[in-house]
Design a protein around this motif. Sequence first.
Motif, PDB file in Angstrom:
ATOM      1  N   ASP A   1       0.817  -1.209   0.000  1.00 42.07           N
ATOM      2  CA  ASP A   1       0.000   0.000   0.000  1.00 42.07           C
ATOM      3  C   ASP A   1       0.855   1.265   0.000  1.00 42.07           C
ATOM      4  N   GLY A   2       1.957   1.260   0.759  1.00 45.24           N
ATOM      5  CA  GLY A   2       2.814   2.442   0.822  1.00 45.24           C
ATOM      6  C   GLY A   2       3.468   2.757  -0.512  1.00 45.24           C
ATOM      7  N   PHE A   3       4.057   1.741  -1.135  1.00 45.29           N
ATOM      8  CA  PHE A   3       4.689   1.948  -2.440  1.00 45.29           C
ATOM      9  C   PHE A   3       3.647   2.309  -3.505  1.00 45.29           C
ATOM     10  N   THR A   4       2.520   1.604  -3.501  1.00 44.71           N
ATOM     11  CA  THR A   4       1.494   1.836  -4.524  1.00 44.71           C
ATOM     12  C   THR A   4       0.907   3.243  -4.408  1.00 44.71           C
ATOM     13  N   ALA A   5       0.704   3.715  -3.181  1.00 42.51           N
ATOM     14  CA  ALA A   5       0.185   5.068  -3.000  1.00 42.51           C
ATOM     15  C   ALA A   5       1.143   6.106  -3.566  1.00 42.51           C
ATOM     16  N   ALA A   6       2.450   5.928  -3.301  1.00 46.20           N
ATOM     17  CA  ALA A   6       3.439   6.873  -3.823  1.00 46.20           C
ATOM     18  C   ALA A   6       3.496   6.836  -5.342  1.00 46.20           C
ATOM     19  N   ILE A   7       3.420   5.622  -5.912  1.00 47.07           N
ATOM     20  CA  ILE A   7       3.475   5.486  -7.370  1.00 47.07           C
ATOM     21  C   ILE A   7       2.224   6.075  -8.012  1.00 47.07           C
ATOM     22  N   THR A   8       1.070   5.858  -7.387  1.00 46.62           N
ATOM     23  CA  THR A   8      -0.185   6.377  -7.939  1.00 46.62           C
ATOM     24  C   THR A   8      -0.164   7.894  -8.033  1.00 46.62           C
ATOM     25  N   VAL A   9       0.354   8.543  -7.002  1.00 48.72           N
ATOM     26  CA  VAL A   9       0.446  10.006  -7.021  1.00 48.72           C
ATOM     27  C   VAL A   9       1.318  10.470  -8.188  1.00 48.72           C
ATOM     28  N   LEU A  10       2.425   9.768  -8.406  1.00 49.71           N
ATOM     29  CA  LEU A  10       3.325  10.145  -9.499  1.00 49.71           C
ATOM     30  C   LEU A  10       2.687   9.874 -10.858  1.00 49.71           C
ATOM     31  N   ASP A  11       1.974   8.745 -10.968  1.00 44.13           N
ATOM     32  CA  ASP A  11       1.373   8.382 -12.255  1.00 44.13           C
ATOM     33  C   ASP A  11       0.228   9.296 -12.649  1.00 44.13           C
ATOM     34  N   ARG A  12      -0.406   9.914 -11.676  1.00 45.09           N
ATOM     35  CA  ARG A  12      -1.558  10.767 -11.979  1.00 45.09           C
ATOM     36  C   ARG A  12      -1.160  12.169 -12.434  1.00 45.09           C
ATOM     37  N   LEU A  13       0.101  12.470 -12.384  1.00 49.21           N
ATOM     38  CA  LEU A  13       0.550  13.791 -12.824  1.00 49.21           C
ATOM     39  C   LEU A  13       0.409  13.903 -14.336  1.00 49.21           C
ATOM     40  N   GLY A  14      -0.334  14.898 -14.773  1.00 51.27           N
ATOM     41  CA  GLY A  14      -0.516  15.083 -16.207  1.00 51.27           C
ATOM     42  C   GLY A  14       0.639  15.802 -16.872  1.00 51.27           C
ATOM     43  N   LEU A  15       1.354  16.619 -16.105  1.00 51.45           N
ATOM     44  CA  LEU A  15       2.489  17.416 -16.610  1.00 51.45           C
ATOM     45  C   LEU A  15       2.092  18.334 -17.760  1.00 51.45           C
ATOM     46  N   GLY A  16       0.790  18.578 -17.918  1.00 52.48           N
ATOM     47  CA  GLY A  16       0.346  19.490 -18.963  1.00 52.48           C
ATOM     48  C   GLY A  16       0.457  18.935 -20.365  1.00 52.48           C
ATOM     49  N   LEU A  17       0.884  17.680 -20.515  1.00 51.78           N
ATOM     50  CA  LEU A  17       1.079  17.126 -21.851  1.00 51.78           C
ATOM     51  C   LEU A  17      -0.237  16.732 -22.514  1.00 51.78           C
ATOM     52  N   ASP A  18      -1.307  16.611 -21.732  1.00 53.64           N
ATOM     53  CA  ASP A  18      -2.594  16.283 -22.331  1.00 53.64           C
ATOM     54  C   ASP A  18      -3.317  17.523 -22.839  1.00 53.64           C
ATOM     55  N   ASP A  19      -2.716  18.692 -22.676  1.00 48.82           N
ATOM     56  CA  ASP A  19      -3.320  19.942 -23.153  1.00 48.82           C
ATOM     57  C   ASP A  19      -2.607  20.495 -24.381  1.00 48.82           C
ATOM     58  N   VAL A  20      -1.752  19.694 -25.004  1.00 47.39           N
ATOM     59  CA  VAL A  20      -0.998  20.184 -26.149  1.00 47.39           C
ATOM     60  C   VAL A  20      -1.932  20.368 -27.339  1.00 47.39           C
ATOM     61  N   HIS A  21      -1.513  21.213 -28.278  1.00 45.66           N
ATOM     62  CA  HIS A  21      -2.342  21.558 -29.424  1.00 45.66           C
ATOM     63  C   HIS A  21      -2.244  20.534 -30.548  1.00 45.66           C
ATOM     64  N   ASP A  22      -1.111  19.892 -30.679  1.00 44.83           N
ATOM     65  CA  ASP A  22      -0.865  19.020 -31.816  1.00 44.83           C
ATOM     66  C   ASP A  22      -1.516  17.654 -31.601  1.00 44.83           C
ATOM     67  N   GLY A  23      -2.269  17.179 -32.615  1.00 44.42           N
ATOM     68  CA  GLY A  23      -2.961  15.902 -32.499  1.00 44.42           C
ATOM     69  C   GLY A  23      -2.014  14.725 -32.381  1.00 44.42           C
ATOM     70  N   ARG A  24      -0.959  14.706 -33.196  1.00 48.37           N
ATOM     71  CA  ARG A  24       0.001  13.604 -33.137  1.00 48.37           C
ATOM     72  C   ARG A  24       0.696  13.554 -31.792  1.00 48.37           C
ATOM     73  N   LEU A  25       1.000  14.711 -31.243  1.00 48.31           N
ATOM     74  CA  LEU A  25       1.673  14.750 -29.947  1.00 48.31           C
ATOM     75  C   LEU A  25       0.739  14.273 -28.842  1.00 48.31           C
ATOM     76  N   ARG A  26      -0.522  14.650 -28.923  1.00 48.44           N
ATOM     77  CA  ARG A  26      -1.486  14.169 -27.920  1.00 48.44           C
ATOM     78  C   ARG A  26      -1.612  12.652 -27.974  1.00 48.44           C
ATOM     79  N   ALA A  27      -1.655  12.107 -29.198  1.00 50.13           N
ATOM     80  CA  ALA A  27      -1.770  10.653 -29.343  1.00 50.13           C
ATOM     81  C   ALA A  27      -0.537   9.950 -28.784  1.00 50.13           C
ATOM     82  N   ALA A  28       0.647  10.505 -29.056  1.00 55.41           N
ATOM     83  CA  ALA A  28       1.884   9.904 -28.541  1.00 55.41           C
ATOM     84  C   ALA A  28       1.918   9.939 -27.025  1.00 55.41           C
ATOM     85  N   TYR A  29       1.477  11.051 -26.472  1.00 57.17           N
ATOM     86  CA  TYR A  29       1.474  11.144 -25.014  1.00 57.17           C
ATOM     87  C   TYR A  29       0.428  10.208 -24.409  1.00 57.17           C
TER      88      TYR A  29
END
Length: 422
Positions: free
Chosen positions: A137-165
Motif C-alpha cells: 500500500d505504501g509503495f502503490t500510493a506513492a506510485i499512484t500520485v506520481l502516475d496521476r501527474l498530467g504534466l500538462g502534456l494532455d493539453d498540447v495543441h498538436d494531435g500527433r503529440l497528444r496521441a503519442a502522449y
Amino acid sequence: MHVTIRARLLRILVLALAVLLALLGAAAAEQLSAYRNAAVTAANARLSVALQGLVHALQKERGLTTGYLGGVRQFRAGLPARRRATDTARARLEEALRGRDDSVAAAVRASLRPLDALVAIRRHADDGTGTVQEAFDGFTAAITVLDRLGLGLDDVHDGRLRAAYQALRILGSAKEFTAEEHAIVLGSVTAGRFRADDYIRFLQIRAGRLAALESFPRSATGAQRWRLDAALGTPDARRALAYESAAVRGGGRLGARTVPPVSCWQSMTSTLNGLRTVQVSLGRDVENRAAGLKGAARRDLLMFVMFALGAVAALGRLALDCVRSVSTPLDVLAEQAREVAGIRLARTLDAVQHGTPGRTPPPAPLAVPDRAAPEVLEVAEAFDRVQRVAYELAVEQAVLRRDAEGSPAGIDPCEAGFGGAA
C-alpha cells in the motif's frame, strides 16, 4: 474648421495602420503561444521520462520488498541495491526540476512528499515489524500520485503529440498493473495462497492491465506497437505471463512449484525493464515531436515577424509616397496659386494695361514637384489655362483701348473709314 487633405490622408493611413497592427498583433500572439506551448511541452516530456524512471525504480523495490516480507528470504540481499537505485532516480528527478518554478514543477515536487513514508517501510522491513500489506500500500500510493501527474502534456495543441502522449500514459498504466500483479504474487507465494482479499485484487489489477494493453494500439503508431509486442514477446516476458496464468488458475492458491519466487522475480524484473525500454522510446518520440513543433513554431514566428515588419514598412512607404505625390504638391500648388492670384497675375495685367501690348510676357506656369500625382498636374494645367486666358483678355482689352485712343475725337473709327471711301 476645415480639415486639410493631408490630415484626412493621415487619418486614413493611421486607421489602416492601427487595424493592420491589431490583426498582426493577434496573429503574432497566436504564433507566440504556439511556440511557448511547444517549448513547454518539450521540457515536460523530458521531465516525464525522469518521472517514470523514479516510478520504475519504485516498482522494482516494491516487488522485492513485498516478496521479502512475504517470506522469500533470498530477496534480502538485493534490497540495499534496489533502495539505492530508487534514491538515485529520485535525485535525478529533483535535478530535472532544478531551476523550474512553474505549476508543473510545483506539482511534481508535491508528489514527492509521499515518498518520505518509504523510510518507515524500509525500517520495518529490516527490523521484521513490516507487513506485506503495509509495503504494498505504501509503495502503490506513492506510485499512484506520481502516475496521476498530467504534466500538462494532455493539453498540447498538436494531435500527433497528444496521441503519442496518450500512448505513453497507457503504457505506464499497463506497466504499473504488471508490477502490482507480481508484487501481490511475490508477497503471497510462500504462504501457499493469496492473503485476505488479494486474489480478488489480483484479478482486478490483471483486468486493468489487459484493458490498457487492448487500448494501446488506438493511440500508438505502428512502430510503437511493434516495440511493445517485441518487449512482451521475449522469453522472460512469456515466462512471467505463464506464472500469472498459473496464479489465475489456482483460484486463490499459490505454490512454489508453479510460481517459483526467484524465477518469478527475475522474469518480472526483465519484463518491467523491457517495458521501461519501450516507455523511454515513447517518451523520446514525444520529446522529438515536441522539439520539432518548437522548431517549426520558431520558424513560423520568425517568418511572421518578418512579414509583419515588411507590411508595416510597405504601409509606411505608401503613406510617404501619398504625402509626396498628393499632399505636398497640393501645398506647393496652393501656395503658388495664392501668389499668382494676389501678386504675379495682378502685376502682369497691370503691366499689360499700362505698357505696350506684346512686350509684357505672359505669367510663368506653376512649378509642380516631379513626384506630383497626375491629378495635381491637371489642376496646375487648368490654373495655367486660366492665367493665359486672363492674360489674353487683358492684352485684347489693352489693344482695343489704345486703338480707341488713337482715332480722331468724336468720330467713330468705322464712320471715318466709310467717309474716306466716298
